[in-house]
Design a protein around this motif. Structure first.
Motif, PDB file in Angstrom:
ATOM      1  N   SER A   1      -8.396   2.587   5.003  1.00 35.10           N
ATOM      2  CA  SER A   1      -7.036   2.167   4.568  1.00 35.10           C
ATOM      3  C   SER A   1      -6.240   1.303   5.511  1.00 35.10           C
ATOM      4  CB  SER A   1      -6.257   3.471   4.986  1.00 35.10           C
ATOM      5  OG  SER A   1      -5.970   3.932   6.292  1.00 35.10           O
ATOM      6  N   ILE A   2      -4.994   0.950   4.827  1.00 33.84           N
ATOM      7  CA  ILE A   2      -4.284  -0.250   5.541  1.00 33.84           C
ATOM      8  C   ILE A   2      -3.982   0.367   6.920  1.00 33.84           C
ATOM      9  CG2 ILE A   2      -2.085  -1.538   5.563  1.00 33.84           C
ATOM     10  CD1 ILE A   2      -2.374  -1.128   2.387  1.00 33.84           C
ATOM     11  N   ILE A   3      -3.542   1.647   7.270  1.00 37.73           N
ATOM     12  CA  ILE A   3      -3.372   1.856   8.423  1.00 37.73           C
ATOM     13  C   ILE A   3      -4.442   1.892   9.335  1.00 37.73           C
ATOM     14  CG2 ILE A   3      -2.411   4.125   9.826  1.00 37.73           C
ATOM     15  CD1 ILE A   3      -0.616   4.637   7.535  1.00 37.73           C
ATOM     16  N   ALA A   4      -5.695   2.299   9.034  1.00 33.76           N
ATOM     17  CA  ALA A   4      -6.806   2.512   9.705  1.00 33.76           C
ATOM     18  C   ALA A   4      -7.305   0.881  10.140  1.00 33.76           C
ATOM     19  CB  ALA A   4      -8.155   3.291   8.975  1.00 33.76           C
ATOM     20  N   ASP A   5      -7.259   0.116   9.083  1.00 37.10           N
ATOM     21  CA  ASP A   5      -7.481  -1.478   9.293  1.00 37.10           C
ATOM     22  C   ASP A   5      -6.452  -1.941  10.361  1.00 37.10           C
ATOM     23  OD1 ASP A   5      -9.055  -3.624   8.639  1.00 37.10           O
ATOM     24  OD2 ASP A   5      -7.141  -4.552   7.833  1.00 37.10           O
TER      25      ASP A   5
ATOM     26  N   LEU B   1       2.911  -5.218  15.399  1.00 36.14           N
ATOM     27  CA  LEU B   1       2.794  -4.262  14.216  1.00 36.14           C
ATOM     28  C   LEU B   1       2.929  -5.038  12.961  1.00 36.14           C
ATOM     29  CD1 LEU B   1       4.915  -1.247  15.270  1.00 36.14           C
ATOM     30  CD2 LEU B   1       2.582  -1.341  15.235  1.00 36.14           C
ATOM     31  N   ARG B   2       3.735  -6.079  12.996  1.00 36.05           N
ATOM     32  CA  ARG B   2       3.969  -6.828  11.831  1.00 36.05           C
ATOM     33  C   ARG B   2       2.640  -7.599  11.501  1.00 36.05           C
ATOM     34  NH1 ARG B   2       8.889 -10.985  12.463  1.00 36.05           N
ATOM     35  NH2 ARG B   2      10.177  -9.054  12.272  1.00 36.05           N
ATOM     36  N   GLU B   3       2.133  -8.226  12.652  1.00 30.12           N
ATOM     37  CA  GLU B   3       0.781  -8.914  12.454  1.00 30.12           C
ATOM     38  C   GLU B   3      -0.345  -8.162  11.915  1.00 30.12           C
ATOM     39  OE1 GLU B   3      -0.239 -11.036  15.723  1.00 30.12           O
ATOM     40  OE2 GLU B   3       1.511 -12.456  15.679  1.00 30.12           O
ATOM     41  N   ALA B   4      -0.407  -6.858  12.245  1.00 32.24           N
ATOM     42  CA  ALA B   4      -1.214  -5.820  11.819  1.00 32.24           C
ATOM     43  C   ALA B   4      -0.983  -5.498  10.648  1.00 32.24           C
ATOM     44  CB  ALA B   4      -1.542  -4.698  13.099  1.00 32.24           C
ATOM     45  N   LEU B   5       0.350  -5.126  10.019  1.00 30.59           N
ATOM     46  CA  LEU B   5       0.096  -4.654   8.756  1.00 30.59           C
ATOM     47  C   LEU B   5       0.419  -5.766   7.629  1.00 30.59           C
ATOM     48  CD1 LEU B   5       2.692  -2.109   9.789  1.00 30.59           C
ATOM     49  CD2 LEU B   5       0.315  -1.828   8.880  1.00 30.59           C
ATOM     50  N   ASP B   6       0.272  -7.017   8.202  1.00 33.00           N
ATOM     51  CA  ASP B   6       0.468  -8.012   7.083  1.00 33.00           C
ATOM     52  C   ASP B   6      -0.913  -8.174   6.246  1.00 33.00           C
ATOM     53  OD1 ASP B   6       0.866 -10.236   5.741  1.00 33.00           O
ATOM     54  OD2 ASP B   6       1.310 -11.494   7.188  1.00 33.00           O
ATOM     55  N   PRO B   7      -0.709  -7.982   5.020  1.00 30.92           N
ATOM     56  CA  PRO B   7      -1.767  -8.084   4.293  1.00 30.92           C
ATOM     57  C   PRO B   7      -2.795  -9.393   4.173  1.00 30.92           C
ATOM     58  CG  PRO B   7      -0.161  -7.415   2.941  1.00 30.92           C
ATOM     59  CD  PRO B   7       0.402  -7.712   3.955  1.00 30.92           C
TER      60      PRO B   7
END
Length: 320
Positions: free
Chosen positions: A34-38, A310-316
């Motif tokens: 998932s996005i969170i795991a990634d 967090l912003r970079e990690a959650l950026d698609p």
């Protein structure tokens, strides 16, 4: 009808677009999740994230357990007998008083520790109020569009055209009796247009997704579409932005207290207030200004590093 609503909810949960579904299927084939795991896989190997997280964690623990850590009452003049302002003499560091005394003979270390709690309260409450106000404006603009969107965005543009600190000073100056809440309200108003514009942009992006179009085709009313599908899928960037805004709120609140627009209760320490008091003897005792200023800089840096990570990690765009 129930089966169709379930299909819409499934589309919303997957992100609402064929491209997102395609990315998820490719991630599954390549062993992704998932996005969170990634995002967590990137965060746990990021030194920037861990530095920010450790600073924020230590700050939270310091603020929560401040009463247990501070050795003395921050309002008592325990070192008054060693303070001679006329002779430019302050109480030096000594056993039981690791940072010595301030201008009135109060324990500097205890005031620094207790000041963390006031700083945390101001930062959190100002961010929460700004987030709530921004969500209201952003949701109205993104959900209705048209005239409502135009009016709301023009108000937001006017607020953004004024420098944030200047706007906060103007609002805080309107209160007849400066207090901690006047600082919170002043800083919160400055943050409202930031959240409003961000959420509005996310809401507009959601309006064209498959699950929203499907819901409209089925005749679902506007309110369920907004609050069940559009708003939940738009909140991730807003929540990440809130982490960064906490740092800005702490700096702005300290600036207002430094200028004398904050709480006037000298028995309740706050880092910005301590920094303002230190200006009287900064040439002879720069440590009085160094400690609160250093705490403000380190805590703001911690929240900024955490938010940016967090912003970079959650950026698609960063998904592989």
């Amino acid at each position: 009808m129930d089966r169709k609503k379930e299909r819409i909810d499934a589309l919303a949960a997957s992100g609402g677009s064929a491209s997102t579904a395609l990315l998820d299927s490719e991630d599954a084939k390549s062993g992704g999740g998932s996005i969170i795991a990634d995002a967590w896989r990137r965060l746990r190997v990021s030194p920037v994230f861990w530095v920010g997280a450790i600073i924020v964690l230590l700050f939270l623990l310091l603020a929560i357990f401040a009463d247990l850590i501070a050795p003395h009452d921050p309002g008592q003049l325990l070192l008054r007998s060693q303070t001679r302002l006329s002779r430019n003499q302050l109480a030096p560091p000594q056993p039981g008083f690791p940072l010595g005394g301030d201008l009135l003979g109060r324990d500097e270390f205890s005031r620094l520790v207790l000041g963390s709690r006031q700083t945390l309260l101001v930062g959190v409450f100002a961010t929460a109020i700004g987030l709530a106000g921004g969500m209201i404006l952003g949701t109205l603009a993104g959900a209705f569009g048209g005239v409502v969107d135009t009016v709301v965005m023009r108000v937001v543009d006017v607020m953004l055209s004024i420098p944030g600190l200047l706007l906060a000073i103007s609002i805080a100056a309107l209160f007849t009796t400066p207090s901690q809440w006047s600082v919170i309200i002043a800083v919160a108003v400055v943050q409202i247009p930031v959240f409003a514009r961000l959420l509005r942009g996310q809401m507009l992006a959601q309006r064209g997704t498959d699950h929203v179009l499907a819901a409209r085709a089925l005749g679902v009313r506007r309110a369920p579409i907004v609050f069940r599908h559009m708003l939940p899928n738009s909140m991730s960037p807003v929540i990440v932005q809130a982490t960064v805004v906490v740092a800005v709120s702490i700096i702005d609140a300290a600036a207002l207290s430094f200028l004398g627009l904050g709480s006037q209760d000298v028995a309740t320490p706050e880092w910005g207030q301590m920094l303002g008091e230190a200006q009287q003897k900064i040439d002879s005792y720069p440590a009085l200004a160094f400690w609160p200023a250093g705490c403000i800089v380190v805590v703001a840096l911690g929240f900024t590093l955490l938010g940016e990570s967090l912003r970079e990690a959650l950026d698609p765009k960063n998904r592989r």
